[in-house]
Motif scaffolding. Structure first.
Motif, PDB file in Angstrom:
ATOM      1  N   ALA A  54      61.552  43.971  37.811  1.00 33.85           N
ATOM      2  CA  ALA A  54      60.300  43.077  37.755  1.00 33.85           C
ATOM      3  C   ALA A  54      60.237  41.767  37.758  1.00 33.85           C
ATOM      4  CB  ALA A  54      59.397  43.940  36.725  1.00 33.85           C
ATOM      5  N   GLU A  55      61.265  41.456  36.982  1.00 34.78           N
ATOM      6  CA  GLU A  55      61.358  39.837  36.552  1.00 34.78           C
ATOM      7  C   GLU A  55      61.992  39.339  38.190  1.00 34.78           C
ATOM      8  OE1 GLU A  55      60.657  37.704  34.318  1.00 34.78           O
ATOM      9  OE2 GLU A  55      60.734  38.712  32.435  1.00 34.78           O
ATOM     10  N   ALA A  57      61.504  40.459  41.047  1.00 37.01           N
ATOM     11  CA  ALA A  57      60.103  40.466  41.963  1.00 37.01           C
ATOM     12  C   ALA A  57      59.438  39.375  41.594  1.00 37.01           C
ATOM     13  CB  ALA A  57      59.502  41.737  41.849  1.00 37.01           C
ATOM     14  N   HIS A  58      59.185  39.033  40.458  1.00 35.47           N
ATOM     15  CA  HIS A  58      58.399  38.082  40.120  1.00 35.47           C
ATOM     16  C   HIS A  58      58.791  36.560  40.505  1.00 35.47           C
ATOM     17  CE1 HIS A  58      55.391  35.622  37.856  1.00 35.47           C
ATOM     18  NE2 HIS A  58      56.469  34.874  37.255  1.00 35.47           N
ATOM     19  N   ARG A  62      56.111  37.624  43.821  1.00 32.94           N
ATOM     20  CA  ARG A  62      55.475  39.275  43.746  1.00 32.94           C
ATOM     21  C   ARG A  62      54.797  39.758  44.990  1.00 32.94           C
ATOM     22  NH1 ARG A  62      56.046  43.622  43.835  1.00 32.94           N
ATOM     23  NH2 ARG A  62      56.038  45.075  42.363  1.00 32.94           N
ATOM     24  N   GLU A  63      53.899  38.970  45.539  1.00 33.55           N
ATOM     25  CA  GLU A  63      53.111  39.470  46.753  1.00 33.55           C
ATOM     26  C   GLU A  63      53.752  39.569  47.847  1.00 33.55           C
ATOM     27  OE1 GLU A  63      53.113  34.741  46.316  1.00 33.55           O
ATOM     28  OE2 GLU A  63      52.853  36.551  45.080  1.00 33.55           O
ATOM     29  N   SER A  67      59.655  46.571  45.503  1.00 36.94           N
ATOM     30  CA  SER A  67      60.523  46.647  44.527  1.00 36.94           C
ATOM     31  C   SER A  67      60.514  48.530  44.587  1.00 36.94           C
ATOM     32  CB  SER A  67      60.028  46.270  43.232  1.00 36.94           C
ATOM     33  OG  SER A  67      58.799  46.650  42.878  1.00 36.94           O
ATOM     34  N   ASP A  85      57.038  49.182  42.486  1.00 36.17           N
ATOM     35  CA  ASP A  85      56.336  49.700  43.505  1.00 36.17           C
ATOM     36  C   ASP A  85      56.517  51.212  43.817  1.00 36.17           C
ATOM     37  OD1 ASP A  85      54.919  47.447  44.077  1.00 36.17           O
ATOM     38  OD2 ASP A  85      56.604  46.823  45.264  1.00 36.17           O
TER      39      ASP A  85
END
Length: 485
Positions: A54-55, A57-58, A62-63, A67, A85
Motif C-alpha cells: 500500500a505504501e 502504491a501511494h 495511488r490513482e 495493487s 485492490d
C-alpha cells in the motif's frame, strides 16, 4: 504510515513472517519512480498485512496503480483487502496468475528451509540448498514483465552460488544494500528483468555475481541502503497487457461463501436457469454437424427401429469412440526463434450399425456401418523398415528444448546445414572454435549453472559460423547465427 507496532514485529517474525521495518521501506521507496503514462500493476506475493505494498502504491501515485497481493494467513489477508485492490487468501503455489503481467514485484518471501514433507518441496527446481526464499522466487519471476522492477528482501545468507546465478541471469542493473534494521540480516536487492540473450558482457555479470556471493558468504557486508537516493531511480513500467488469471485454484468454504455474498447468490436471477421447465423445444436453426451426431451417439439418442422414406426397415445401434489426432505447427517466440509445437487433440468418431430388417428385401439380414472415420483399404499394410538407431551420446548437461532462429531454420530446410553434429558436440562439451578463456568460462558454467556457449565453423560462404547457446537453467538450447545476436 508505520508498518507495524514495534512490540508486535518480533511476534510476527515467527512462522517465517518478517515484516519490513519502516526506515528500510521509506528509503526503498525513494529508489522507485512511476511511469509517465499508463496504469501500473504491482504485486506482492507474500503481502502480510498489505501495508508495504500500500505504501508502494501511494508513492507511485495511488490513482494510477493496481495493487495485487497473495497472503496465506487468513487474518492478514483480510487486513490486506482493506488496503489493496485484489487480494487472494491462498498459498502462492495454489494460485493461477497471468505471466508477465506486473511492472513491479515486491518480494519479501517467507524465510526458512523447505521441510522434506513440505508441499512446496516438490515444486522446487534446483540443486542448492532448498529454501522457501528460492521457491517463492522461482514461482514469482515469470509474473514480472520484461523491463519490470524487482525489489527483493531476503536474509543475506540465502545468497549462495545457485541463488546468485539466478539473479544474474534474470536481471540487470542489480544493486544490493543492507536493511536499516540489522536484526534479521536482511538485504534489499533491486533489479530490472531482462531476457537472457540481452545480458551484458560476461565479465560484468561475473563481477556482479562475485559481489552478491561475497555478501552471501559474509566475506563482505553490504552497505546500508542510502538515506537519500542519489542514483538513477528504477522506473516502474505501465501494464503491457490485461491480466487474465488471478485466482486461487482450490476453493475453500469461506472463500466460496464470500463469492456468493459478492454475487448475491450463485446466479443473478434464479429463473434464468430454472424457469425453463415446460418450454417447448425449438428445432435447430441449421443442420446438425458430425460433432452433434457424435454427442447424440454417445448419449444413446440414436438407437431403435426406424423406417426410411424408401420403405427400408433398419434396426439401429449408435456408438462413438475417441482417437488422438496429431498435428505439428511451427511458430515464432518473442525472440524470433522458430519453435516446433506438437498438438494432440481428441477426435470423436461416431459409428452407426444398422441391421436391415426389410421384409422381402434381398439385403435382409445384412449389417451396414456408417462412420465418419477414414475408409480403410483392404490391402495388407507393409511395416516400415526400422530406422537405424542414432549414435549413443553421453551429454554432460541437459539441452532442454531445442529451438533455432528463422535464418538457421531456413538453412536446414534448404539442405545447406545439418545441425545434429554440432548439437552433439555441444552436448558433449566440445565447444568448437572458442578461445581458451571462453572454454574455461564454459567449464565453470557447468559447475555453477551459468549459460553455455559454443561456436562452430559451418563451411558456408555466407554464414561461416554457427552459435549454440544453452540457458543457465538448461531449459532451452538455441541455434543462431552471429549476425542475429
Amino acid at each position: 504510515m508505520a508498518l507495524m507496532f514495534s512490540r508486535l514485529a518480533h511476534n510476527f517474525a515467527k512462522n517465517g513472517y518478517y515484516p519490513t521495518d519502516e526506515q528500510t521501506l521509506e528509503r526503498t521507496l525513494q529508489a522507485l519512480t512511476p511511469s509517465a503514462f499508463g496504469t501500473m500493476r504491482i504485486l506482492d506475493p507474500c503481502s502480510g498485512e498489505g501495508t508495504a505494498l500500500a505504501e508502494v502504491a501511494h508513492a507511485l501515485g495511488r490513482e494510477h496503480v493496481q495493487s495485487y497481493a497473495v497472503e496465506y494467513d487468513r487474518d492478514r489477508a483480510q487486513h490486506s483487502r482493506a488496503l489493496l485492490d485484489q487480494v487472494l487468501h491462498s498459498d502462492l503455489m495454489d494460485t493461477m496468475i497471468s505471466r508477465q503481467s506486473f511492472g513491479l514485484l515486491w518480494l519479501n518471501p517467507p524465510y526458512g528451509d523447505l521441510a522434506a514433507d513440505h508441499s512446496g518441496a516438490s515444486q522446487y527446481q534446483g540443486t542448492g540448498r532448498r529454501r522457501l526464499e528460492k521457491l517463492f522466487y522461482q514461482r514469482c519471476i515469470p509474473l514480472l514483465q520484461y523491463g519490470g522492477v524487482l525489489v527483493l528482501l531476503v536474509p543475506s545468507y540465502v545468497l549462495d552460488d545457485e541463488f546468485c546465478g539466478w539473479l544474474c541471469n534474470h536481471f540487470t542493473q542489480l544493486q544490493v544494500f543492507s536493511a536499516v534494521d540489522h536484526q534479521f540480516k536482511q538485504v534489499v536487492i533491486f533489479g530490472i528483468r531482462i531476457r537472457r540473450q540481452d545480458l551484458g558482457r560476461s565479465s560484468e555479470v561475473t563481477h556482479t555475481r562475485n559481489q552478491l556471493r561475497a555478501i552471501g558468504s559474509g566475506a563482505v557486508e553490504a552497505a546500508d541502503i542510502p538515506e537519500v537516493w542519489l542514483g538513477e531511480p528504477y522506473a516502474v513500467l505501465p501494464a503491457g497487457n490485461e491480466i487474465q488469471h488471478f485466482y486461487r485454484v482450490t476453493l475453500e468454504p469461506e472463500q466460496f461463501a464470500m463469492e456468493i455474498g459478492r454475487l448475491s447468490g450463485l446466479w443473478s436471477e434464479f429463473s434464468l436457469h430454472f424457469g425453463r421447465n415446460g418450454v417447448a423445444q425449438r428445432p435447430p436453426v441449421k443442420a446438425l454437424s458430425q460433432w452433434h451426431l457424435a454427442l447424440a451417439l454417445a448419449a444413446g439418442a440414436i438407437s431403435g427401429v426406424v423406417t426410411s422414406k424408401s420403405g427400408r426397415v433398419l434396426a439401429l445401434k449408435g456408438n462413438t469412440y475417441k482417437e488422438k489426432a496429431h498435428k505439428t505447427e511451427f511458430t515464432e517466440d518473442e525472440q524470433g526463434n522458430v519453435v516446433e509445437v506438437r498438438i494432440l487433440t481428441d477426435r470423436f468418431i461416431p459409428v452407426i450399425r444398422a441391421w436391415d430388417m426389410t421384409p422381402g428385401s434381398a439385403t435382409r439380414g445384412s449389417v451396414l456401418t456408417i462412420s465418419s472415420a477414414p475408409a480403410q483399404t483392404a490391402a495388407p499394410s507393409v511395416p516400415d523398415a526400422p530406422e537405424p538407431a542414432p549414435p549413443v551420446i553421453s551429454p554432460r548437461f541437459a539441452l532442454g528444448q531445442l529451438v533455432s532462429t528463422s535464418s538457421v531454420h531456413q538453412l536446414v530446410e534448404e539442405g545447406l546445414l545439418n545441425p545434429m553434429p554440432f548439437i552433439r558436440r555441444h552436448a558433449q562439451g566440445d565447444w568448437g572454435e572458442l578461445p581458451d578463456e571462453d572454454r574455461q568460462s564454459n567449464e565453470q558454467a557447468l559447475q555453477y549453472g551459468d549459460r553455455l556457449f559454443s561456436a562452430y565453423d559451418t563451411n558456408l560462404d555466407d554464414e561461416p559460423r554457427l552459435w549454440i547457446i544453452t540457458e543457465a537453467d538448461r531449459s532451452v538450447t538455441t541455434l543462431l547465427l552471429p549476425s542475429e545476436y
